[in-house]
Design a protein around this motif. Structure first.
Motif, mmCIF file in Angstrom:
data_model
loop_
_atom_site.group_PDB
_atom_site.id
_atom_site.type_symbol
_atom_site.label_atom_id
_atom_site.label_comp_id
_atom_site.label_asym_id
_atom_site.label_seq_id
_atom_site.Cartn_x
_atom_site.Cartn_y
_atom_site.Cartn_z
ATOM 1 N N LEU A 1 0.805 -1.224 0.000
ATOM 2 C CA LEU A 1 0.000 0.000 0.000
ATOM 3 C C LEU A 1 0.838 1.275 0.000
ATOM 4 C CD1 LEU A 1 -2.857 1.210 0.074
ATOM 5 C CD2 LEU A 1 -2.688 1.185 2.579
ATOM 6 N N VAL A 2 2.024 1.240 0.594
ATOM 7 C CA VAL A 2 2.813 2.467 0.751
ATOM 8 C C VAL A 2 3.109 3.177 -0.571
ATOM 9 C CG1 VAL A 2 5.090 3.350 1.425
ATOM 10 C CG2 VAL A 2 3.750 1.986 3.018
ATOM 11 N N PRO A 3 3.475 2.485 -1.648
ATOM 12 C CA PRO A 3 3.725 3.233 -2.895
ATOM 13 C C PRO A 3 2.506 4.054 -3.341
ATOM 14 C CG PRO A 3 4.606 1.020 -3.074
ATOM 15 C CD PRO A 3 3.806 1.053 -1.799
ATOM 16 N N GLU A 4 1.319 3.493 -3.170
ATOM 17 C CA GLU A 4 0.093 4.224 -3.512
ATOM 18 C C GLU A 4 -0.088 5.436 -2.598
ATOM 19 O OE1 GLU A 4 -4.678 3.509 -3.053
ATOM 20 O OE2 GLU A 4 -3.467 1.801 -3.690
ATOM 21 N N LEU A 5 0.146 5.245 -1.300
ATOM 22 C CA LEU A 5 0.023 6.360 -0.355
ATOM 23 C C LEU A 5 0.991 7.476 -0.707
ATOM 24 C CD1 LEU A 5 -0.269 4.429 3.040
ATOM 25 C CD2 LEU A 5 -2.121 5.504 1.735
ATOM 26 N N ARG A 6 2.217 7.112 -1.014
ATOM 27 C CA ARG A 6 3.240 8.124 -1.337
ATOM 28 C C ARG A 6 2.912 8.852 -2.639
ATOM 29 N NH1 ARG A 6 7.488 8.528 2.050
ATOM 30 N NH2 ARG A 6 8.104 6.723 3.300
ATOM 31 N N ARG A 7 2.292 8.174 -3.595
ATOM 32 C CA ARG A 7 1.887 8.813 -4.853
ATOM 33 C C ARG A 7 0.735 9.792 -4.638
ATOM 34 N NH1 ARG A 7 2.318 3.911 -7.009
ATOM 35 N NH2 ARG A 7 0.088 3.497 -6.912
#
Length: 179
Positions: free
Chosen positions: A101-107
């Motif tokens: 999930l983190v890559p989506e959150l950071r985007r």
């Protein structure tokens, strides 16, 4: 877009985020009025910078037990494998791994707040996805409970960037996680 993920959490001086029963009632006596000694103002300033929250299911249920949903319409991701009811339309339940999930959150978001609990925070540390820590030490020794830091992640260096001492005895340390 550059994003930041911050763990902002309260802990007893001996490192527990909840007592042995999972309760955070011990925090009640340290709650301040909005015109208190700056704790509410410091929180409000921090919260203003946040555009997304993440929390575990136990933390979510504790927040719901306090009454009205305190986070307004800010997107909130709740990590759970259970079937829970959303407090608002802004609450999303996820059963994915933190690393997924983190890559989506950071985007999508510029400042993500990891609200709690300890197990979720530890998952973020395992993935090296915490950029900053705001740790409020509450002047109480619990002796037992749910520890904030119980390992399971690699050594990570943190740099102290600020300390605030409040009249209530709460001491907040602000750290940046070194690269």
């Amino acid at each position: 877009m550059s994003s930041e993920i911050t763990l902002y959490i309260a802990t007893s001086v001996d490192g527990y985020v909840a007592d042995a029963d999972g309760s955070v009632d011990w925090l009640d006596e340290f709650q301040t009025e909005p015109d208190g000694d700056g704790e509410a103002e410091a929180y409000a300033e921090f919260f203003e910078t946040v555009d997304c929250l993440v929390m575990g299911a136990t933390t979510y249920e504790q927040v719901l037990s306090f009454g009205e949903w305190p986070y307004g319409d800010k997107p909130t991701y709740v990590f759970t494998h259970r079937n829970l009811s959303p407090a608002t339309e802004a609450v999303r339940f996820v059963s994915r791994e933190v690393a997924d999930l983190v890559p989506e959150l950071r985007r999508r978001y510029s400042h993500v707040w990891v609200v709690g609990g300890a197990h979720l925070a530890q998952s973020f540390f395992r993935e090296r996805e915490i950029d900053a820590i705001r740790l409020s030490f509450i002047p109480i020794l619990l002796g037992d409970g749910i520890p904030l830091f119980s390992g399971g992640y690699d050594e990570q260096r943190v740099d102290l960037v600020g300390t605030t001492v409040f009249d209530s005895g709460i001491v907040e340390h602000q750290y940046e996680v070194a690269e």
